[in-house]
Structures are given as C-alpha cells and as structure tokens.
Design an enzyme around this catalytic site. Structure first.
Site, PDB file in Angstrom:
ATOM      1  N   HIS A  38       0.965   6.189   1.921  1.00 39.31           N
ATOM      2  CA  HIS A  38       1.788   7.068   2.763  1.00 39.31           C
ATOM      3  C   HIS A  38       2.762   7.925   1.955  1.00 39.31           C
ATOM      4  CE1 HIS A  38       0.117   5.632   6.357  1.00 39.31           C
ATOM      5  NE2 HIS A  38       1.175   5.162   6.993  1.00 39.31           N
ATOM      6  N   GLU A  71      -8.402   0.421  -3.174  1.00 35.09           N
ATOM      7  CA  GLU A  71      -9.265   0.454  -1.987  1.00 35.09           C
ATOM      8  C   GLU A  71     -10.232   1.610  -2.144  1.00 35.09           C
ATOM      9  OE1 GLU A  71      -7.343   0.843   1.761  1.00 35.09           O
ATOM     10  OE2 GLU A  71      -6.043  -0.841   1.369  1.00 35.09           O
ATOM     11  N   GLU A 108     -11.026  -9.438   2.503  1.00 34.09           N
ATOM     12  CA  GLU A 108      -9.760  -9.135   3.173  1.00 34.09           C
ATOM     13  C   GLU A 108     -10.077  -9.088   4.663  1.00 34.09           C
ATOM     14  OE1 GLU A 108      -7.405  -5.856   1.707  1.00 34.09           O
ATOM     15  OE2 GLU A 108      -6.408  -5.625   3.647  1.00 34.09           O
ATOM     16  N   ARG A 136      -7.249  12.874   0.427  1.00 30.99           N
ATOM     17  CA  ARG A 136      -6.221  13.385   1.344  1.00 30.99           C
ATOM     18  C   ARG A 136      -4.811  12.914   0.994  1.00 30.99           C
ATOM     19  NH1 ARG A 136      -7.293   9.981   6.874  1.00 30.99           N
ATOM     20  NH2 ARG A 136      -9.330  10.940   6.723  1.00 30.99           N
ATOM     21  N   THR A 165      -8.044   3.507   7.766  1.00 31.91           N
ATOM     22  CA  THR A 165      -9.267   2.698   7.810  1.00 31.91           C
ATOM     23  C   THR A 165      -9.313   1.955   9.134  1.00 31.91           C
ATOM     24  OG1 THR A 165      -8.929   2.393   5.460  1.00 31.91           O
ATOM     25  CG2 THR A 165     -10.612   1.028   6.500  1.00 31.91           C
ATOM     26  N   HIS A 171      -3.865  -4.950   7.585  1.00 29.07           N
ATOM     27  CA  HIS A 171      -4.000  -3.885   8.571  1.00 29.07           C
ATOM     28  C   HIS A 171      -3.156  -4.168   9.816  1.00 29.07           C
ATOM     29  CE1 HIS A 171      -5.771  -0.080   9.719  1.00 29.07           C
ATOM     30  NE2 HIS A 171      -5.530  -0.508  10.941  1.00 29.07           N
ATOM     31  N   ASN A 193       0.851  -1.191   0.000  1.00 26.58           N
ATOM     32  CA  ASN A 193       0.000   0.000   0.000  1.00 26.58           C
ATOM     33  C   ASN A 193       0.890   1.246   0.000  1.00 26.58           C
ATOM     34  OD1 ASN A 193      -1.443   2.283   1.050  1.00 26.58           O
ATOM     35  ND2 ASN A 193      -3.119   0.907   1.533  1.00 26.58           N
ATOM     36  N   ARG A 205      -9.457   8.079  -1.586  1.00 26.67           N
ATOM     37  CA  ARG A 205     -10.468   8.482  -0.601  1.00 26.67           C
ATOM     38  C   ARG A 205     -11.339   9.586  -1.179  1.00 26.67           C
ATOM     39  NH1 ARG A 205      -8.853   6.738   4.956  1.00 26.67           N
ATOM     40  NH2 ARG A 205     -10.660   7.929   5.588  1.00 26.67           N
ATOM     41  N   HIS A 263      -5.536   3.732  -2.015  1.00 26.38           N
ATOM     42  CA  HIS A 263      -6.888   4.053  -1.560  1.00 26.38           C
ATOM     43  C   HIS A 263      -7.233   5.448  -2.075  1.00 26.38           C
ATOM     44  CE1 HIS A 263      -9.749   4.313   2.214  1.00 26.38           C
ATOM     45  NE2 HIS A 263     -10.358   4.642   1.090  1.00 26.38           N
TER      46      HIS A 263
HETATM   47  N1  PXP Z   1      -5.854  -3.233   4.026  1.00 28.45           N
HETATM   48  C1  PXP Z   1      -6.778  -2.249   4.066  1.00 28.45           C
HETATM   49  C2  PXP Z   1      -8.146  -2.543   3.552  1.00 28.45           C
HETATM   50  C3  PXP Z   1      -6.441  -0.974   4.543  1.00 28.45           C
HETATM   51  O1  PXP Z   1      -7.373   0.001   4.556  1.00 28.45           O
HETATM   52  C4  PXP Z   1      -5.123  -0.715   4.978  1.00 28.45           C
HETATM   53  C5  PXP Z   1      -4.740   0.644   5.471  1.00 28.45           C
HETATM   54  O2  PXP Z   1      -4.817   1.555   4.454  1.00 28.45           O
HETATM   55  C6  PXP Z   1      -4.201  -1.759   4.889  1.00 28.45           C
HETATM   56  C7  PXP Z   1      -4.589  -3.017   4.448  1.00 28.45           C
HETATM   57  C8  PXP Z   1      -2.770  -1.566   5.272  1.00 28.45           C
HETATM   58  O3  PXP Z   1      -2.672  -1.338   6.629  1.00 28.45           O
HETATM   59  P1  PXP Z   1      -1.290  -0.885   7.261  1.00 28.45           P
HETATM   60  O4  PXP Z   1      -0.966   0.459   6.687  1.00 28.45           O
HETATM   61  O5  PXP Z   1      -1.564  -0.873   8.721  1.00 28.45           O
HETATM   62  O6  PXP Z   1      -0.271  -1.922   6.847  1.00 28.45           O
END
Ligand code: PXP
Length: 244
Positions: free
Chosen positions: A10, A70, A151, A49, A101, A191, A7, A45, A43
């Site tokens: 960031h 996402e 997921e 953001r 999330t 997550h 992901n 959003r 993602h």
């Molecule tokens: N899966 C989903 C559906 C998420 O929303 C997120 C956070 O954006 C992640 C995985 C990744 O989570 P983390 O950043 O804590 O690794």
C-alpha cells in the site's frame, strides 16, 4: 509466537498515485522492522501497479529479517524471483481487475504449472508457500507440488458476518492447520486481518506466520509505521496460543 509479516504494497500504491518517488516502500520496510516485524512481504504484480522491480531489488539488499515475495507463477516473475532470491515466495492467483488478491490459488487445478515453478524456486534455496483456501484438496496438492508452506486464506473468517459463520470459518482454519502440519508444511495465515479481528485467529495453535497489510498501513497513517506494527505484534503476543 507466530512471526509477523508486514505487507508494504500500500505504501507503493500511494507513491504510484502520483508516479513520483515518495513514499518509498523501502523506507516503510525499515520502519516496519524497527517496529518489530519479523518478515517483510511485497507483491510484484505483473502489471507493476504498486511495487516495481527497483523496489524488489532494493528490498532484497536492505531487509534484515525475512523477505517474502508474493507472486503469480508467470514465467517472467518466476525468472525475477530466481534472480533476486528472496527468503520465501508466496504463490498467489492474480487477476488484473481485482483490487487485491481475492481468494486462494487453485493448486489442485494448476498442479503441472505449479510443480515447474516450485521446483525452479526451490532449486534456488527459496522456501515456497502457496496461498490457498483452507480446504483439504488444496492443502494436499500444495504438499504434492513441493511447497514447504501454505498460507491459509483468512478472508473467509474476516468477511464472515454471523457468529455461526465466524465459528465455522475458524474451524476450517483449525482443520487446515492440523492437516498442513501433519503433512510437514509450515502453516501461515493472511488476508483481511485487522486489529479488531486478529485475536481468535492468533489464538489458533499452529500458525507460524501472519501476513498483514491493509490494516497496519491504514493505522500507520495516524500513528506511524513503527507504532502500528508494534501494536499488531502486541496483539499477536496477547492472543498467542498457550503452547507456543
Ligand atoms: N497474504 C496474501 C497472500 C495477500 O495477497 C495479501 C494481500 O496482499 C495479504 C496476505 C494481506 O492482506 P491484507 O492487506 O488484507 O492484510
């Protein structure tokens, strides 16, 4: 072995801190793929953001592995997904005030809205996944609304403090995987997974994809994205279940 979805949100968050054009999440996706990512997750959003429409469209053109978007089931975002056509859409709950999330989507409650969104996305050939807690009702509802994957929220495990709690949350995930697969769903996890806590989750048989963001991007600040992704892949390999 389970696929590693990286992901990259960031990276866009750092860019948006100055509303400038660096660092570019599209570059980050290339670096993550060079490090061995088998999926790039972003993602889009509603408040834009971090990832914006330009990123989403360029990622579609440049990602060579699997592109996982996402998203909330807001009409505007579903329209964009149907236009971009990523390989997979992961439906998540979205609240403006949240840092990230939090928890899973209540598929059982929003069955009607979800059925409409899922069928629109599926009509475009997109695999639809629902980000849910590892709870029986939610897994069954995800299958019923037409998802091809779920997921499972691993945050419960990641936030657990005691050994008993950790064991209980791993059991929730184990049961969730079994039920999901018995219903014909692909089962993903994500997550709160980090280099320190991913092992016991990676060792559970049946996960076909992990989506990991914060921990990889945080490590990438010091070792670079390619190396950070490679290290996480090595951990998934080291802890892979015997039978996969
Ligand atoms: N899966 C989903 C559906 C998420 O929303 C997120 C956070 O954006 C992640 C995985 C990744 O989570 P983390 O950043 O804590 O690794």
């Amino acid at each position: 072995m389970a696929e590693l979805g990286v992901n990259i949100d960031h990276v866009a968050t750092v860019r948006q801190a100055r509303r400038t054009d660096e660092p570019d999440p599209v570059w980050a996706a290339v670096e993550a793929e060079l490090g061995g990512a088998s999926c790039i997750t972003f993602h889009l959003r509603e408040d834009r953001r971090h990832i914006n429409d330009r990123d989403a469209r360029l990622l579609k053109q440049t990602v060579a592995t699997k592109l996982n978007m996402e998203m909330a089931i807001a009409r505007e975002i579903v329209d964009i997904a149907c236009d971009i056509v990523p390989d997979q859409c992961s439906l998540v709950p979205e609240r403006r005030e949240e840092l990230t999330t939090e928890g899973g989507l209540d598929v059982a409650r929003y069955r009607g809205e979800l059925t409409t969104a899922v069928s629109r996305l599926r009509a475009k050939g997109i695999v639809v996944s629902a980000f849910i807690e590892p709870v029986e009702d939610q897994i069954r509802a995800s299958a019923e609304v037409g998802c091809g994957a779920v997921e499972l929220w691993t945050g419960g495990y990641a936030h657990a403090k005691t050994t008993a709690e950790i064991t209980a949350r791993l059991d929730d995930l184990r049961r969730g995987i079994e039920l999901g697969r018995s219903l014909g769903l692909e089962v993903h996890g994500g997550h709160g997974l980090t280099y320190r806590n991913v092992g016991p989750v990676a060792a559970l048989p049946g996960f076909s994809e992990f989506n990991i963001g914060h921990s990889i991007v945080a490590r990438a600040l010091f070792v670079g994205i390619r190396a950070a992704v490679r290290e996480m892949k090595d951990l998934l390999e080291r802890y892979r279940p015997q039978e996969s």
